[in-house]
Design an enzyme around this catalytic site. Structure first.
Site, PDB file in Angstrom:
ATOM      1  N   ASP A   4       5.931   1.558   2.857  1.00 21.70           N
ATOM      2  CA  ASP A   4       4.976   2.494   2.277  1.00 21.70           C
ATOM      3  C   ASP A   4       5.737   3.308   1.220  1.00 21.70           C
ATOM      4  O   ASP A   4       6.979   3.304   1.187  1.00 21.70           O
ATOM      5  CB  ASP A   4       4.373   3.406   3.358  1.00 21.70           C
ATOM      6  CG  ASP A   4       3.059   4.041   2.882  1.00 21.70           C
ATOM      7  OD1 ASP A   4       2.788   4.002   1.659  1.00 21.70           O
ATOM      8  OD2 ASP A   4       2.312   4.578   3.720  1.00 21.70           O
TER       9      ASP A   4
HETATM   10  C1  BGC Z   1      -0.177   5.405   1.343  1.00 17.36           C
HETATM   11  C2  BGC Z   1      -0.433   3.912   1.236  1.00 17.36           C
HETATM   12  C3  BGC Z   1      -0.717   3.550  -0.186  1.00 17.36           C
HETATM   13  C4  BGC Z   1       0.461   3.970  -1.039  1.00 17.36           C
HETATM   14  C5  BGC Z   1       0.305   3.626  -2.509  1.00 17.36           C
HETATM   15  C6  BGC Z   1       0.868   5.878   0.348  1.00 17.36           C
HETATM   16  O1  BGC Z   1       0.881   7.266   0.281  1.00 17.36           O
HETATM   17  O2  BGC Z   1       0.205   5.733   2.648  1.00 17.36           O
HETATM   18  O3  BGC Z   1      -1.513   3.571   2.064  1.00 17.36           O
HETATM   19  O4  BGC Z   1      -0.979   2.175  -0.297  1.00 17.36           O
HETATM   20  O5  BGC Z   1       0.618   5.375  -0.941  1.00 17.36           O
HETATM   21  O6  BGC Z   1      -0.638   4.423  -3.110  1.00 17.36           O
END
Ligand code: BGC
Length: 683
Positions: free
Chosen positions: A244
């Protein structure tokens, strides 16, 4: 006596006939050949996000393009406007695999039209508490419903040659202090409740990528947790494991834990840090090669090394995508209460007032799942009602300046309340109560006019006690996407009967939820260790496998509305009930009849219950469901196939799923609390 299920699982996997994209031997060899031509510096660029943090690295001399990615899960976002589909909890509430597949397909089209080849969705973290700020993105409390929804959604996306990324692996069930609070759960609980959606996505949808979660799991951060990531490979995942955004902490942990792609950039897997460990012999370069192979073999399998990224034949503003969004928006809303007020039939006497903070806007949850729909394509609730025609005179009233006299005269008052991108979002947990002022608004309106219909946007349960007794109807509308208003108007007018069902238990009180005592139990501990995260604060999953409806009998708590519950404008009768032995399982058949005068859909749910279990087991577990749409007086025979897996439980001592022989009951009902048909079987 216990029987290992591995053979059965393999046989069943072979039966899955969907058009899945598999990594072939040629893809693997091609990836290996490419990697053999790359320098360590290039390899480090490939295993880390580039540019704006939503791209992989390009290597022109090797013919490797940069691949663009985007969030998810409610549509394609990040530097684009796109179709806004109903949110995850709404798809789960539809209890309709076709709907999940349709939304996946639409997202696949929208991504292809924009040259996006990795979608950062679906999100499948289990609903443990209504407070989790991201419940709206996910598929509720039940691992079976969540898995079925995820598999179809992923297939829809990937059939368009777009890689889906299932997230967040794993046990990311709270937003509060999500980077540091360690989720502590036992092996059985993890396997029975928190792994199934990920496992099925790998085994049955061959999901192309998995995103790890922010939180530590049993003491080790997910992106560096070899125990956790190892499961994906054992289930057969040949695709990418990505982190993530900003969830990596140590170079060695990420290199050896099994992570392939660090996002959004190389904080720890950058060339400087990696080359030092390779040069001093701590890590073999083959470890980096394997990560590169996982990335490139996936790109090869999806044709990303050969075909153009953008599909010019698909319009960005695609009417076909909008239809998928509308179809899904019709099936998500759940009617929880209806004292004869709905549907509002066409009549010249209709004088409907709609008011409330969510009456004339497009509500959405916040964070990375927030959407930017294409201008001019959206319909608010008020706009949807206003478009119903002359026999539905609808007025929008400013909820801050209530006109009591007008309100008194209305034949029905629709109060549109709930959460939005500020009050229910990623990165924070929300309140159990509706946002400030909304309870007061509902109660005040109900004291002026008794014919109140509450339409609520949320990702889960909230406190309805202040007014549930004084309103005539309650519709859980989730975040219905750009077509949500059109769909709600169709339901309110009776053009379509509501057919959504609760994908979680609506306890009616925060404290009744068996997980409530443990959820956020870490708070004092978190505060204490805020300055020093060693050791991590913990959040204990002490309710174990008895989450949601699985805890009803175990803890003797009765919910206000059970899992699987939802009203329609029709009525149904169940009859028959037989079990036929198949070579690989049991076929359960029964008949559902629409005994009403209107066309409506029933969600027939099949639960399995072990009689006299020697080990603690939930009183029943969902193992099958079918949504059937029936016209007046029509009936249909429904068949659901149960395999040995559906009778199994996870044994921590043998580290495997086992079927315990003995007596079981197969219970068919229209919710987790109903028994329409009860069939004893012996295994
Ligand atoms: C989130 C993810 C997301 C990523 C990219 C993170 O803060 O937890 O679910 O895909 O950001 O935007």
């Amino acid at each position: 006596m216990k029987r290992s299920l591995s053979v059965v699982v393999l046989l069943l996997a072979a039966l899955v006939s969907q058009a899945q994209i598999l990594v072939t031997r040629e893809d693997r060899e091609r990836a290996e050949a490419l990697v053999s031509q790359m320098s360590l510096q290039e390899k480090c660029a490939l295993i880390t996000g580039q540019d704006d943090g939503f791209h992989t690295a390009a290597f022109e001399r090797l013919g490797i393009p940069s691949v663009r990615m985007a969030d998810g899960p409610q549509g394609v976002r990040n530097k684009t406007n796109s179709t806004y589909y109903p949110c995850g909890i709404s798809l789960a509430a539809s209890f309709n695999r076709e709907i999940a597949h349709g939304v996946g397909t639409g997202i696949g089209w929208d991504a292809s039209a924009r040259g996006v080849r990795i979608m950062l969705c679906p999100g499948v973290n289990i609903y443990r508490s209504p407070l989790c700020g991201r419940n709206f993105e996910y598929y509720g409390e039940d691992p079976y419903l969540s898995s079925e929804t995820a598999v179809q959604y992923i297939r829809g996306i990937q059939e368009q040659r777009v890689i889906a990324t299932i997230k967040h692996f794993a046990l990311n069930n709270q937003e509060y202090d999500r980077h540091w609070t360690s989720s502590i759960a036992d092996e059985r609980t993890i396997n029975e409740i928190y792994f199934p959606s990920f496992r099925k996505a790998v085994e049955e949808a061959r999901v192309g990528a998995v995103m790890t979660s922010y939180n530590p799991v049993n003491g080790s951060h997910a992106a560096e947790n070899g125990w956790l990531i190892g499961h994906l490979r054992r289930w057969g995942h040949e695709g990418i494991v990505m982190s993530d955004w900003t969830s990596t902490y140590t170079t060695l942990g990420c290199l050896l834990g099994g992570l392939d792609l660090e996002m959004p950039k190389g904080y720890v897997m950058n060339y400087e840090a990696v080359s030092e460990l390779v040069k001093n012999g701590t890590v073999s370069e083959s470890v980096i090669d394997e990560k590169c192979c996982h990335i490139l073999q996936t790109f090869a399998a999806y044709g990303l090394l050969d075909k153009p990224m953008k599909d010019e034949s698909i319009p960005e503003n695609n009417p076909a995508s909008r239809e998928k969004a509308y179809a899904a928006a019709l099936e998500g809303p759940v009617l929880l209460k209806n004292e004869g007020i709905l549907p509002i039939k066409a009549s010249k006497k209709n004088n409907i007032i709609v008011l409330g903070p969510n009456a004339d806007c497009i509500p959405y949850g916040g964070g990375s799942g927030r959407m930017d729909p294409i201008e001019g394509t959206t319909t608010t609730l008020y706009q949807g009602l206003a478009a119903l025609g002359k026999k539905y005179s609808t007025t929008l009233m400013d909820w801050r300046e209530i006109d009591e006299a007008a309100l008194k005269k209305a034949t029905a008052v629709i109060v549109a309340v709930g959460f939005n991108h500020d009050t229910e979002k990623e990165g924070a947990d929300r309140s159990y109560s509706l946002p400030k002022g909304q309870n007061k608004l509902i109660s005040r309106v109900a004291s002026i006019n008794p014919n109140v219909i509450v339409v609520a946007n949320s990702g889960g349960e909230f406190d309805v006690n202040p007014w549930i007794g004084s309103v005539k109807a309650l519709i859980m509308a989730w975040y219905g996407g750009q077509e949500g208003g059109r769909a709600l108007a169709a339901i309110i007018s009776g053009a379509v009967s509501p057919s959504g069902r609760l994908p979680f238990t609506f306890w009616g009180s925060e404290a009744k939820n068996p997980a409530a005592r443990y959820y956020h139990a870490a708070l004092p501990e978190v505060n204490k260790v805020k300055k020093n995260r060693d050791p991590f604060p913990n959040t204990q999953y002490s309710e174990g496998i008895f989450l949601g409806y699985r805890g009803v009998e175990r803890f003797g708590v009765k919910p206000m509305f059970p899992f699987g519950y939802g009203l329609t404008y029709g009525s149904f009768e169940y009859s028959g009930g037989s079990v036929e032995q198949l070579p690989y399982g049991l076929k359960v058949s029964f008949t559902v009849k629409n005994t009403s005068k209107v066309t409506a859909s029933e969600v027939a749910q099949v639960y399995v219950s072990k009689v006299d279990s020697k080990i603690p087991r939930p009183a029943r577990e969902l193992k099958g469901y079918e949504k059937v749409t029936l016209g007046k007086g029509e009936s249909k025979t429904v068949s659901v196939t149960l395999t040995p897996n559906d009778f199994s439980s996870y044994s921590a001592s043998s580290h495997d799923w086992v079927v315990t022989p003995g007596e079981y009951r197969i219970i068919v009902g229209d919710s987790s609390a109903s028994v329409k048909i009860d069939l004893p079987v012996k295994l």
